[in-house]
Motif scaffolding. Structure first.
Motif, PDB file in Angstrom:
ATOM      1  N   LEU A 329       0.848  -1.193   0.000  1.00 25.25           N
ATOM      2  CA  LEU A 329       0.000   0.000   0.000  1.00 25.25           C
ATOM      3  C   LEU A 329       0.888   1.248   0.000  1.00 25.25           C
ATOM      4  O   LEU A 329       1.811   1.361   0.819  1.00 25.25           O
ATOM      5  CB  LEU A 329      -0.859  -0.043   1.265  1.00 25.25           C
ATOM      6  N   LEU A 330       0.589   2.176  -0.889  1.00 25.42           N
ATOM      7  CA  LEU A 330       1.357   3.428  -0.948  1.00 25.42           C
ATOM      8  C   LEU A 330       0.564   4.572  -0.324  1.00 25.42           C
ATOM      9  O   LEU A 330      -0.638   4.459  -0.075  1.00 25.42           O
ATOM     10  CB  LEU A 330       1.718   3.749  -2.402  1.00 25.42           C
ATOM     11  N   LEU A 331       1.258   5.680  -0.107  1.00 26.26           N
ATOM     12  CA  LEU A 331       0.631   6.805   0.600  1.00 26.26           C
ATOM     13  C   LEU A 331      -0.445   7.492  -0.219  1.00 26.26           C
ATOM     14  O   LEU A 331      -1.412   8.009   0.330  1.00 26.26           O
ATOM     15  CB  LEU A 331       1.709   7.845   0.966  1.00 26.26           C
ATOM     16  N   SER A 332      -0.257   7.543  -1.513  1.00 26.59           N
ATOM     17  CA  SER A 332      -1.153   8.385  -2.313  1.00 26.59           C
ATOM     18  C   SER A 332      -1.001   8.064  -3.792  1.00 26.59           C
ATOM     19  O   SER A 332       0.013   7.480  -4.210  1.00 26.59           O
ATOM     20  CB  SER A 332      -0.816   9.861  -2.105  1.00 26.59           C
ATOM     21  N   PRO A 333      -1.956   8.443  -4.587  1.00 26.65           N
ATOM     22  CA  PRO A 333      -1.820   8.280  -6.034  1.00 26.65           C
ATOM     23  C   PRO A 333      -0.567   8.971  -6.579  1.00 26.65           C
ATOM     24  O   PRO A 333       0.074   8.479  -7.507  1.00 26.65           O
ATOM     25  CB  PRO A 333      -3.095   8.925  -6.598  1.00 26.65           C
ATOM     26  N   ALA A 334      -0.196  10.110  -5.983  1.00 25.02           N
ATOM     27  CA  ALA A 334       0.995  10.819  -6.465  1.00 25.02           C
ATOM     28  C   ALA A 334       2.251   9.994  -6.233  1.00 25.02           C
ATOM     29  O   ALA A 334       3.167   9.971  -7.070  1.00 25.02           O
ATOM     30  CB  ALA A 334       1.117  12.176  -5.761  1.00 25.02           C
ATOM     31  N   VAL A 335       2.320   9.302  -5.085  1.00 25.44           N
ATOM     32  CA  VAL A 335       3.483   8.448  -4.817  1.00 25.44           C
ATOM     33  C   VAL A 335       3.546   7.322  -5.836  1.00 25.44           C
ATOM     34  O   VAL A 335       4.626   6.993  -6.351  1.00 25.44           O
ATOM     35  CB  VAL A 335       3.423   7.905  -3.372  1.00 25.44           C
ATOM     36  N   LEU A 336       2.408   6.750  -6.144  1.00 27.10           N
ATOM     37  CA  LEU A 336       2.389   5.674  -7.148  1.00 27.10           C
ATOM     38  C   LEU A 336       2.871   6.185  -8.505  1.00 27.10           C
ATOM     39  O   LEU A 336       3.697   5.539  -9.174  1.00 27.10           O
ATOM     40  CB  LEU A 336       0.975   5.095  -7.264  1.00 27.10           C
ATOM     41  N   ALA A 337       2.368   7.331  -8.911  1.00 23.22           N
ATOM     42  CA  ALA A 337       2.754   7.875 -10.218  1.00 23.22           C
ATOM     43  C   ALA A 337       4.258   8.161 -10.265  1.00 23.22           C
ATOM     44  O   ALA A 337       4.936   7.863 -11.258  1.00 23.22           O
ATOM     45  CB  ALA A 337       1.959   9.151 -10.505  1.00 23.22           C
ATOM     46  N   THR A 338       4.787   8.731  -9.187  1.00 29.46           N
ATOM     47  CA  THR A 338       6.215   9.049  -9.144  1.00 29.46           C
ATOM     48  C   THR A 338       7.051   7.774  -9.159  1.00 29.46           C
ATOM     49  O   THR A 338       8.099   7.706  -9.813  1.00 29.46           O
ATOM     50  CB  THR A 338       6.527   9.888  -7.887  1.00 29.46           C
ATOM     51  N   LEU A 339       6.589   6.770  -8.436  1.00 27.23           N
ATOM     52  CA  LEU A 339       7.315   5.500  -8.410  1.00 27.23           C
ATOM     53  C   LEU A 339       7.320   4.867  -9.800  1.00 27.23           C
ATOM     54  O   LEU A 339       8.364   4.370 -10.267  1.00 27.23           O
ATOM     55  CB  LEU A 339       6.663   4.552  -7.395  1.00 27.23           C
ATOM     56  N   GLN A 340       6.183   4.884 -10.469  1.00 33.69           N
ATOM     57  CA  GLN A 340       6.137   4.304 -11.814  1.00 33.69           C
ATOM     58  C   GLN A 340       7.079   5.037 -12.762  1.00 33.69           C
ATOM     59  O   GLN A 340       7.751   4.430 -13.590  1.00 33.69           O
ATOM     60  CB  GLN A 340       4.695   4.341 -12.343  1.00 33.69           C
ATOM     61  N   HIS A 341       7.132   6.345 -12.604  1.00 31.83           N
ATOM     62  CA  HIS A 341       8.036   7.132 -13.437  1.00 31.83           C
ATOM     63  C   HIS A 341       9.494   6.745 -13.158  1.00 31.83           C
ATOM     64  O   HIS A 341      10.295   6.557 -14.089  1.00 31.83           O
ATOM     65  CB  HIS A 341       7.807   8.621 -13.155  1.00 31.83           C
ATOM     66  N   ALA A 342       9.841   6.607 -11.896  1.00 34.58           N
ATOM     67  CA  ALA A 342      11.225   6.264 -11.527  1.00 34.58           C
ATOM     68  C   ALA A 342      11.579   4.866 -12.028  1.00 34.58           C
ATOM     69  O   ALA A 342      12.707   4.616 -12.491  1.00 34.58           O
ATOM     70  CB  ALA A 342      11.404   6.360 -10.011  1.00 34.58           C
ATOM     71  N   ILE A 343      10.637   3.955 -11.917  1.00 36.22           N
ATOM     72  CA  ILE A 343      10.878   2.589 -12.392  1.00 36.22           C
ATOM     73  C   ILE A 343      11.078   2.582 -13.913  1.00 36.22           C
ATOM     74  O   ILE A 343      11.969   1.899 -14.446  1.00 36.22           O
ATOM     75  CB  ILE A 343       9.715   1.672 -11.953  1.00 36.22           C
ATOM     76  N   GLY A 344      10.271   3.375 -14.595  1.00 39.50           N
ATOM     77  CA  GLY A 344      10.434   3.495 -16.046  1.00 39.50           C
ATOM     78  C   GLY A 344      11.803   4.042 -16.411  1.00 39.50           C
ATOM     79  O   GLY A 344      12.449   3.573 -17.361  1.00 39.50           O
ATOM     80  N   ALA A 345      12.285   4.995 -15.628  1.00 38.49           N
ATOM     81  CA  ALA A 345      13.594   5.591 -15.909  1.00 38.49           C
ATOM     82  C   ALA A 345      14.708   4.575 -15.701  1.00 38.49           C
ATOM     83  O   ALA A 345      15.673   4.519 -16.469  1.00 38.49           O
ATOM     84  CB  ALA A 345      13.806   6.819 -15.015  1.00 38.49           C
ATOM     85  N   LEU A 346      14.583   3.739 -14.661  1.00 37.48           N
ATOM     86  CA  LEU A 346      15.601   2.710 -14.417  1.00 37.48           C
ATOM     87  C   LEU A 346      15.599   1.681 -15.558  1.00 37.48           C
ATOM     88  O   LEU A 346      16.668   1.232 -15.985  1.00 37.48           O
ATOM     89  CB  LEU A 346      15.340   2.018 -13.075  1.00 37.48           C
ATOM     90  N   ARG A 347      14.407   1.315 -15.994  1.00 35.68           N
ATOM     91  CA  ARG A 347      14.332   0.371 -17.133  1.00 35.68           C
ATOM     92  C   ARG A 347      14.996   0.955 -18.357  1.00 35.68           C
ATOM     93  O   ARG A 347      15.782   0.293 -19.044  1.00 35.68           O
ATOM     94  CB  ARG A 347      12.872   0.076 -17.456  1.00 35.68           C
ATOM     95  N   GLN A 348      14.657   2.197 -18.627  1.00 36.35           N
ATOM     96  CA  GLN A 348      15.233   2.856 -19.812  1.00 36.35           C
ATOM     97  C   GLN A 348      16.743   2.963 -19.711  1.00 36.35           C
ATOM     98  O   GLN A 348      17.454   2.888 -20.709  1.00 36.35           O
ATOM     99  CB  GLN A 348      14.650   4.265 -19.946  1.00 36.35           C
ATOM    100  N   ALA A 349      17.233   3.147 -18.492  1.00 37.20           N
ATOM    101  CA  ALA A 349      18.682   3.268 -18.315  1.00 37.20           C
ATOM    102  C   ALA A 349      19.372   1.922 -18.513  1.00 37.20           C
ATOM    103  O   ALA A 349      20.589   1.866 -18.651  1.00 37.20           O
ATOM    104  CB  ALA A 349      18.988   3.833 -16.922  1.00 37.20           C
TER     105      ALA A 349
END
Lengths: 530, 530
Positions: A329-349
Motif C-alpha cells: 500500500l502506498l501513501l497516495s496516487p501521487a506516490v504511485l505515479a512518481t514510483l512508476q516514473h522512476a521505475i520506467g527511468a531505471l528500465r530505460q537506463a
C-alpha cells in the motif's frame, strides 16, 4: 457537498474565504476520497498568516522558556490522550499500519520529540553560550525574531508533520512562531493535530499566531511565500523538485533554507560479510527496504553486491522475498505515479527487472520491485541510475571488487546515509576503510552493520548530509539540541552590563547551563571563587 | 612592458597563458599604476585550479591535524620575518598607513589568526564531538572533503586576504584546500603572501593544490566558478552587488555561501549618555568614523542623535572635527567612485550635507563627509537612506524620543553591529532595553558604550549578522573555533567499531578534547571508571 474545513490563523479557526478552491484526502486502500474538503489557500490568507506570525515573533522571543516548554509538554500530553482518534485518521489518510507503525512507533516518537524540545527549551542547551571575560564579549544562539515556515512531507503524518514534527518542535524550542504548511496527503490529521496545538498554546498563554496551519496553496503562491523576507528560515522535507523550487525563492530573498530532498542510502556489502552471513543480510535488507512500503527517507535504494556465488545467492534470496510479498500500500496516487516514473527511468537506463515493476490491482499499491545492474553500466552513466524510486523498490549493483565499490562511491550524489557491512572477524576492515574514505564525505550518517531505516532520536544523530540529500551539510533535522540551531541567530553582546544581558549570558548561572568561558566548559557562575 | 606575474596553481608558480588579459595595481596616493602586471585568468586556469584543489581535498582531509598546524605556524612565522617588505607593498597598493595600521595592527592580527587556527586545528575543538553510547551513535564536524573558494575584500590586504586572512585560516584549519581569489586592488601583496604560503605548505608536506591563487577573472567566469559543484563552500567579503551575483550562482548549485556583504552599523545615542558626555561621544565617533578613512565593514554609518541642545552640540562638534580633517586617502579609484555614487544617492534622498561631499585634489582622496536627516524623512523612505557609503562618511539621524529610535530600528536591514550609548548612572537603562529589544534581532553584535570599529579576535565574537549583513545569521567570520564551522560537514557514525572511527570519536581521548557524551561535557575517556 462536504464541509470545507477551517484554517488556523492568528490563534483562531476561521472559515476559508468564499469560493476558495478545495481538495480532499484519498484513502489509499480504496483510492476513494474521504473526509471533509480542505481549502487551498489564496494570497489573502497567506498574508494574514505572515502578519500574525510576524507580530508573534518578538513576543515569543521575549517569553520565558518555561512557557514554551509548558506548551510543548501540554501538546504531547494531548496527543497521547487522543491517540486512538489521531491514529485512525492518519491510517485512513495514509494507509500506514495503525497498530505497529502509527500507534506503536510514530506517535510515541512524536511525543518524545516534543518533550525533548521542551527540555531543550528549558535547559537552554541549544544557546551554546561563549564568554570571553577579558574582551567583554559574550555570545549565544538566540531566536530568529521572525517566523519559521515548515513544509511537512507525505510519509510521516505525525513525526515530520509541519504542525507537530521535528522541525516544528525545533523551531518552537528556539521561540520562533511556525507557519505550518501541512502535506495535502493527510489534511484531516494535520487539522486535528493543530487543534491540540492551539489549545495547548492557549493554555500556556503563547501569543496568537505562534502556531498556524495552511493545508495547501497553489505552487506559485508557495514560492512567493518562501521568498517573503518576513520569514526567518524555512524547513522543507519532501521531493527534490518541489524543494528546489522553494529553495530558489528563499535563496533570492536571503532566507536560510533547510531542505531534506532525497537520498538513495547506498548499502555496501563487503565480501567477507556476504560470505559470512549472506542469508541474514538478505533478510535484513528485505525487511528494511519493504518497511513502511519503502516510503522512508532512509530507505536503502541501492545495494552494492559482489559478483560470485555468495552475491548471486543474496540476490536470489532477496528476489524470492520480494516476489513472495504482496503489492504494498502506498501513501497516495501521487506516490504511485512518481514510483512508476522512476521505475520506467531505471528500465530505460538499462537496469534488469528481477521482480515486481507493476502496480497492484486493489487500491493504491505497487509490487515490491527489484532491479539489477552491472557496475560497468552504472559507471558509464551514474546519474541515470541515481533517481530516487520512493516506495518498495531497490537497485542491486553488481561489483567485481573493492576498487569498483570505491569507483561507484566516487560517483554518488550527497546522501543521508551510507552503510557498509563487514565480516565479524575483521577480515573486511581494510576494504571497509578504503570504501569508507570515499563514501564518508558523501553521506551524513555512515553506518556499520545496520540497515539505514532506523533513525534514532539522539543528540549524536545526523539526519542530513551533503547536497542534494540536504541543503546545508553542517546541520541535522533530527537530534536535539543540534536541530534547533537551524532556527537560531548567533548574537554577541559587546561590553553590555550584566543586568542588560539575556539570562544565559549573565554572571550568575543558576540553571547550571554548560558555558564555554575563557576556553573551558563550566557550569559555574562568573566571579565565583574557584 | 612590465612582466606578467605568475599564478599559483597545483603547488607551482606558473606563467599565465599567452595573451592573457592583465591589470596593474594603483597607488592611491598618486593615482598611478605601479608594479608588475597581473593576469586576469581564463577558463583553463580556473579549471586547473579546481582540478588540483579537488585532488588535494581528500588527501588533506586525511592528514594529521599537526601537519596543518605546522603549516599555519610556519606561514605566520614567515610573514613576521618578511613584515617590512609586505607592509611596504601593501601600503603602496592600498594607501593604508604603514606603521600604525599595517605594521602595528593588521599584520600582527593576521599572524595571530593563523596561529589561533593552528591551535584550533590541533585541539580539534571545532569538531564538537557528540557521543550517545546507548544508541551507538557518534558525530562530529569534519572537513568538507571539497575545496573552499575564498574571495577577499579590498580593505584588509592581510587580515581578510583570500590567501592569508580569517576565512583562509578557518577553511584550512578544517583541512579543506583553498582557492584564493585575491582582491585585484592589492595583487602584489597577495602574490607575496602566497609565496610564503606555498613555501610553508611545502615545508609541512601538504598536498599540492592546498593553497592556490588567482588574482582576478572576468565576472561571468567568477560566477561559473562559484557555481561549480566541485566546491564545498564559498566565503566572500565585499560589496553587496558582487556578493549577491556569486551567491546566486552558488545557491543554484547547492553550495553553501558565506557572504559578508555590507552594514551601516547604527549607533544610538540615548538621551542620558548624550547629556552626560556629548563632547566625548563626538570625539569617539569622529575617530571611529574616520579610522582607516572609514573603510571598515563596521564603520558607523548611521548615528541616531536626539534633538535639542545636547544633540545640536554633538552634531556641531562632529561637523567641526570632520571639517578640520584633510581629505582622506581611499583604497582605490573604484572606492572613490562608489562613495561618490552613495553620496549622490543620499543627497537625492534629501539628506542635508553638513560638510565634505567632494573628492580631494591629490591622489585618490575624499573629504570627510557628514549628512543629517530628520527621522520623519528617514521613516518615510527608509530604504533610500540605508545605502552603504563606504569611506569617511556618515549620516546623523535626528530623533525626537525613544519611541522614534524604536521606529527607526524597526526599519533597519540586517547589520553586523548595533551600538547603544547609555548614561553611566543607569538612567537610560529602560530606554536601552526598549531600543535594544527592537535592534537585537537585526544585528550580529550588540554593543554598549563602545564604537563598533574594533573587532576583537575572540571565541565569543559574532562578526556576521542577519541578511544582508551576512548570508547566514547563525555563523561568524571572526572568532575561533566558531568561524571554522562554516567550512565543515556534520558527520555521524552509527554502530562503527572503535578502530574504524576518527580519533575525535574513539573511546580513548588522549588529547583531552571536550566532548558531549551522554548529555554532559567531559574530557574523559569512554569506559574509564568514574
Amino acid at each position: 457537498m462536504a464541509t470545507v474545513a477551517p484554517l488556523l490563523i492568528a490563534g483562531h479557526w476561521r472559515p476559508a474565504a468564499e469560493g476558495t478552491d478545495s481538495f480532499r484526502a484519498v484513502d489509499p486502500s480504496t483510492a476513494q476520497a474521504i473526509g471533509d474538503a480542505f481549502p487551498r489557500s489564496g494570497a489573502a490568507e497567506v498574508e494574514q498568516a505572515l502578519a500574525a506570525a510576524s507580530a508573534a515573533a518578538p513576543m515569543l522571543a521575549a517569553l520565558a522558556p518555561e512557557r514554551i516548554a509548558a506548551f510543548l509538554e501540554g501538546y504531547a500530553d494531548a496527543l497521547e490522550a487522543d491517540a486512538e482518534a489521531l491514529v485512525a485518521l492518519a491510517h485512513a489518510e495514509t494507509g500506514l499500519p495503525a497498530a505497529t507503525r502509527l500507534r506503536g512507533n510514530e506517535l510515541p516518537r512524536t511525543c518524545n520529540q516534543l518533550r525533548q524540545a521542551a527540555s531543550a527549551a528549558c535547559s537552554a542547551s541549544w544557546t551554546r553560550p561563549v564568554i570571553d571575560t577579558g574582551a567583554g564579549l559574550r555570545s549565544c544562539h538566540a531566536p530568529l525574531g521572525k517566523p519559521v515556515l515548515v513544509f511537512g512531507p507525505n510519509n510521516f503524518p505525525f513525526a515530520f508533520n509541519a504542525v507537530s514534527g521535528g522541525d516544528f518542535a525545533a523551531a518552537i524550542a528556539a521561540r520562533n512562531p511556525v507557519i505550518a504548511k501541512a502535506h495535502p496527503g493527510h489534511p484531516g490529521t494535520s487539522q486535528r493535530l493543530a487543534e491540540h496545538a492551539q489549545r495547548a498554546a492557549d493554555a500556556a498563554g503563547l501569543p496568537a499566531g505562534t502556531v498556524q496551519l495552511l493545508y495547501d496553496m497553489p505552487a506559485p503562491l508557495g514560492r512567493a511565500l518562501a521568498g517573503d523576507t518576513r520569514l526567518g528560515a524555512i524547513a522543507f522535507t519532501g521531493s527534490r523538485s518541489a524543494g528546489l523550487a522553494l529553495k530558489q525563492a528563499a535563496d533570492a530573498a536571503g532566507i536560510p533554507f533547510f531542505g531534506e530532498l532525497s537520498s538513495l542510502n547506498p548499502v555496501f556489502l563487503l565480501p567477507g560479510a556476504l560470505a559470512e552471513r549472506g542469508e541474514a543480510l538478505a533478510e535484513a535488507f528485505s525487511a528494511s527496504c519493504l518497511l513502511g512500503s519503502g516510503q522512508f527517507c532512509t530507505n536503502p535504494g541501492l545495494v552494492l553486491v559482489p559478483r560470485g556465488a555468495a552475491g548471486d545467492a543474496f540476490v536470489a534470496a532477496v528476489a524470492g522475498r520480494f516476489a513472495d510479498t504482496a503489492p504494498q500500500l502506498l501513501l497516495s496516487p501521487a506516490v504511485l505515479a512518481t514510483l512508476q516514473h522512476a521505475i520506467g527511468a531505471l528500465r530505460q537506463a538499462g537496469a534488469r527487472l528481477l521482480c515486481g515493476g507493476t502496480p497492484g490491482s486493489v487500491g493504491i499499491t505497487h509490487a515490491p520491485t527489484l532491479f539489477e545492474v552491472d557496475a560497468e553500466a552504472f559507471l558509464a552513466a551514474p546519474a541515470r541510475f541515481q533517481g530516487e524510486a520512493f516506495g518498495p523498490s531497490s537497485l542491486l549493483l553488481r561489483v567485481s571488487d573493492v576498487a569498483q565499490m570505491q569507483a561507484v562511491a566516487a560517483t554518488l550524489e550527497g546522501q543521508l546515509t551510507g552503510t557498509l557491512y563487514r565480516a565479524g572477524d575483521g577480515s573486511d576492515d581494510a576494504a571497509w576503510q578504503a570504501v569508507a574514505s570515499v563514501l564518508r564525505p558523501r553521506v551524513g550518517r555512515l553506518i556499520c552493520d545496520r540497515m539505514p531505516t532506523g533513525v534514532a532520536i539522539s543528540p549524536a544523530q545526523q539526519h542530513g548530509g551533503p547536497y542534494p540529500a540536504s541543503t546545508q551539510p553542517g546541520f541535522t533535522a533530527v537530534g536535539l539540541p543540534a536541530a534547533i540551531l537551524r532556527f537560531s541567530a548567533l548574537q554577541a553582546y559587546d561590553n553590555v552590563p550584566d543586568a542588560l544581558l539575556p539570562p544565559e549570558l549573565r554572571d550568575r548561572n543558576p540553571g547550571g547551563l554548560p558555558r564555554w568561558i575563557d576556553q573551558r566548559w563550566t557550569t559555574d557562575d562568573i566571579g565565583a571563587q574557584p
